[in-house]
Design an enzyme around this catalytic site. Structure first.
Site, PDB file in Angstrom:
ATOM      1  N   GLN A  98       0.848  -1.196   0.000  1.00 45.64           N
ATOM      2  CA  GLN A  98       0.000   0.000   0.000  1.00 45.64           C
ATOM      3  C   GLN A  98       0.884   1.246   0.000  1.00 45.64           C
ATOM      4  OE1 GLN A  98      -2.379   1.494   3.341  1.00 45.64           O
ATOM      5  NE2 GLN A  98      -4.154   1.579   1.995  1.00 45.64           N
ATOM      6  N   TYR A 178      -5.684  11.145   3.800  1.00 46.96           N
ATOM      7  CA  TYR A 178      -4.293  11.411   3.419  1.00 46.96           C
ATOM      8  C   TYR A 178      -4.247  12.182   2.090  1.00 46.96           C
ATOM      9  CZ  TYR A 178      -3.358   8.469   7.401  1.00 46.96           C
ATOM     10  OH  TYR A 178      -3.324   7.968   8.683  1.00 46.96           O
ATOM     11  N   ARG A 225      -7.492   2.235  -2.925  1.00 44.10           N
ATOM     12  CA  ARG A 225      -8.395   2.258  -1.761  1.00 44.10           C
ATOM     13  C   ARG A 225      -8.971   3.658  -1.606  1.00 44.10           C
ATOM     14  NH1 ARG A 225      -8.136   0.948   4.751  1.00 44.10           N
ATOM     15  NH2 ARG A 225      -9.349  -0.896   4.316  1.00 44.10           N
ATOM     16  N   GLY A 316      -9.774  -5.872   8.781  1.00 45.34           N
ATOM     17  CA  GLY A 316      -8.659  -5.213   9.440  1.00 45.34           C
ATOM     18  C   GLY A 316      -8.369  -5.797  10.808  1.00 45.34           C
TER      19      GLY A 316
HETATM   20  C1  FMN Z   1      -4.075  -0.619  13.796  1.00 45.60           C
HETATM   21  C2  FMN Z   1      -4.693  -0.134  12.531  1.00 45.60           C
HETATM   22  C3  FMN Z   1      -3.881   0.335  11.513  1.00 45.60           C
HETATM   23  C4  FMN Z   1      -4.438   0.734  10.289  1.00 45.60           C
HETATM   24  N1  FMN Z   1      -3.602   1.130   9.282  1.00 45.60           N
HETATM   25  C5  FMN Z   1      -4.107   1.383   8.053  1.00 45.60           C
HETATM   26  C6  FMN Z   1      -3.246   1.619   6.949  1.00 45.60           C
HETATM   27  O1  FMN Z   1      -2.016   1.557   7.062  1.00 45.60           O
HETATM   28  N2  FMN Z   1      -3.822   1.886   5.757  1.00 45.60           N
HETATM   29  C7  FMN Z   1      -5.185   1.934   5.588  1.00 45.60           C
HETATM   30  O2  FMN Z   1      -5.656   2.175   4.482  1.00 45.60           O
HETATM   31  N3  FMN Z   1      -6.023   1.687   6.620  1.00 45.60           N
HETATM   32  C8  FMN Z   1      -5.512   1.390   7.832  1.00 45.60           C
HETATM   33  N4  FMN Z   1      -6.354   1.071   8.861  1.00 45.60           N
HETATM   34  C9  FMN Z   1      -7.788   0.893   8.586  1.00 45.60           C
HETATM   35  C10 FMN Z   1      -8.076  -0.577   8.300  1.00 45.60           C
HETATM   36  O3  FMN Z   1      -7.507  -0.987   7.063  1.00 45.60           O
HETATM   37  C11 FMN Z   1      -9.589  -0.842   8.227  1.00 45.60           C
HETATM   38  O4  FMN Z   1     -10.141   0.034   7.291  1.00 45.60           O
HETATM   39  C12 FMN Z   1     -10.262  -0.627   9.573  1.00 45.60           C
HETATM   40  O5  FMN Z   1      -9.594  -1.373  10.585  1.00 45.60           O
HETATM   41  C13 FMN Z   1     -11.724  -1.060   9.512  1.00 45.60           C
HETATM   42  O6  FMN Z   1     -11.808  -2.420   9.148  1.00 45.60           O
HETATM   43  P1  FMN Z   1     -12.194  -3.525  10.251  1.00 45.60           P
HETATM   44  O7  FMN Z   1     -13.544  -3.140  10.800  1.00 45.60           O
HETATM   45  O8  FMN Z   1     -12.223  -4.836   9.510  1.00 45.60           O
HETATM   46  O9  FMN Z   1     -11.142  -3.475  11.324  1.00 45.60           O
HETATM   47  C14 FMN Z   1      -5.831   0.696  10.105  1.00 45.60           C
HETATM   48  C15 FMN Z   1      -6.655   0.253  11.152  1.00 45.60           C
HETATM   49  C16 FMN Z   1      -6.100  -0.172  12.342  1.00 45.60           C
HETATM   50  C17 FMN Z   1      -6.997  -0.708  13.421  1.00 45.60           C
END
Ligand code: FMN
Length: 364
Positions: A98, A178, A225, A316
């Site tokens: 990414q 971002y 994304r 995530g």
């Molecule tokens: C610890 C953490 C780090 C994350 N880092 C990123 C990232 O580097 N890039 C991104 O697009 N989203 C990032 N996210 C968002 C996740 O990709 C995802 O959209 C979010 O956790 C919601 O999905 P979930 O309900 O399955 O957890 C992060 C989320 C968490 C919890």
């Protein structure tokens, strides 16, 4: 309708199931943003995902302002990613990088005191994560049109490095408030030139970056994304469909491998919004594989495939805490809860020590 356990072609990438690992920043690289060996263990543990999307990875020093996050702009960083992609491949998996430019979210501490850049001179709400703890964001400098070519060059170099490092492709991070998102949404973009104003102008940078990335990786190994609805770090649009539907159409025309949408719901557990989801309209405009994310579990993920609204789902926090998530879903096993305190902490705790089912039965 397909099952979560059915394979899917994501452009040139064959995913053996539709349970993707969402990108997750974990802060286990070095202070110079070089990947570390433990990252190979972490990603290899999660290789049973249909596709692993890496944590956000800086395309340039200007674009990276997260402590201990990895980059892809130096030879040292590129070489240090190689054992990570090899470990995933050796474990039978697939992984894409990414690519990240944080724009106004970068604190000047990461830039030798210089201001970060954004679409317009705005300040993100809240506080930046820095090596000196949390600090208020500063007002960004509006990026000049004359600087766009070097931004595209940075994306190109990072893509070239990602391919050299053995990644199966790249995903442009155009979500979550971002840099690209700061151009897309009118809450952050007040430019009067060809990169601001109309939706067509606001998607221009997205399209230029994706075209440049695709010229290196191939469109069929380039993913994007987006986070079309709600507020992301102060970035919000007054009419999301008006910008994200044409954006999806433009990405379809480029022929990208897949589009992933992180969408918020009114009852979201990690951000919420009353702005309706844009995915139904994007589904009409985008004829290639569509991946949905945020707050999915096994049954509602299968339901969204059954409804025809998506082709795959990215997980995530559940993948963070369950290295063998597809197998757990298959067996309808209990899920490990994720521990927020170790999301971004350094070291192995809360990183490579979440047990897989086998580990649990051995321990029992
Ligand atoms: C610890 C953490 C780090 C994350 N880092 C990123 C990232 O580097 N890039 C991104 O697009 N989203 C990032 N996210 C968002 C996740 O990709 C995802 O959209 C979010 O956790 C919601 O999905 P979930 O309900 O399955 O957890 C992060 C989320 C968490 C919890």
């Amino acid at each position: 309708m397909p099952s979560l356990f059915d394979p899917i072609e994501l452009g040139a990438i064959h995913a053996p199931n539709r349970i993707l690992m969402a990108p997750l920043t974990r802060g286990r690289a070095t202070r110079e943003h070089v990947p570390t060996p433990i990252m190979a263990d972490y990603y290899a543990q999660r290789a049973s995902a249909g596709l692993v999307i890496s944590e956000a990875t800086g395309i340039s020093r200007q674009g990276l302002g997260w402590p201990y996050a990895p980059g892809l702009w130096t030879d040292e960083q590129t070489a240090a990613w190689q054992p990570v992609t090899k470990a995933v491949h050796d474990a039978g998996g697939r992984i894409i990088a990414q690519l990240w430019h944080m724009g106004r979210i970068v604190h000047p501490d990461f830039l030798d005191g210089e201001k970060p850049v954004s679409s317009s001179a705005t300040t993100a709400p809240g506080q930046a994560h820095t090596y000196a703890g949390k600090q208020p964001y500063v007002e960004a400098r509006q990026i000049d049109v004359a600087e766009i070519p070097s931004l595209l060059d940075d994306d190109e170099r990072a893509t070239r490095n990602a391919i050299a490092a053995g990644f199966d492709g790249v995903q442009l991070h155009a979500a979550n408030g971002y840099l690209i998102d700061q151009f897309l949404r009118d809450g952050a973009n007040s430019r009067g030139d060809r990169y601001g104003g109309t939706p067509e102008n606001r998607i221009r940078l997205l399209v230029e970056v994706v075209e440049r990335i695709a010229s290196v990786a191939g469109a069929d190994r380039t993913a994007v994304r987006l986070s079309p609805n709600g507020d992301s770090q102060g970035v919000i649009d007054s009419n999301p469909e008006s910008v994200f539907v044409p954006a999806a159409r433009a990405l379809d025309a480029i022929g990208i491998a897949f589009l992933e949408l992180r969408e918020l719901a009114p009852n979201g557990t990690f951000g919420s919004t009353t702005q309706p989801k844009v995915s139904p309209a994007i589904r009409e405009a985008f004829g290639r594989p569509l991946v949905l994310n945020q707050d999915f579990q096994h049954d509602d993920a299968q339901a969204v495939l059954d409804s025809g609204l998506a082709d795959a789902v990215a997980f995530g926090r559940t993948f963070l805490a369950n290295p063998d998530l597809p197998e757990r879903f298959r067996r309808r096993a209990t899920l490990n809860p994720d521990v927020v305190a170790t999301w971004y902490s350094q070291g192995p705790e809360g990183y490579v020590d979440y047990p897989a089912l086998e580990d649990e039965s051995e321990a029992a």
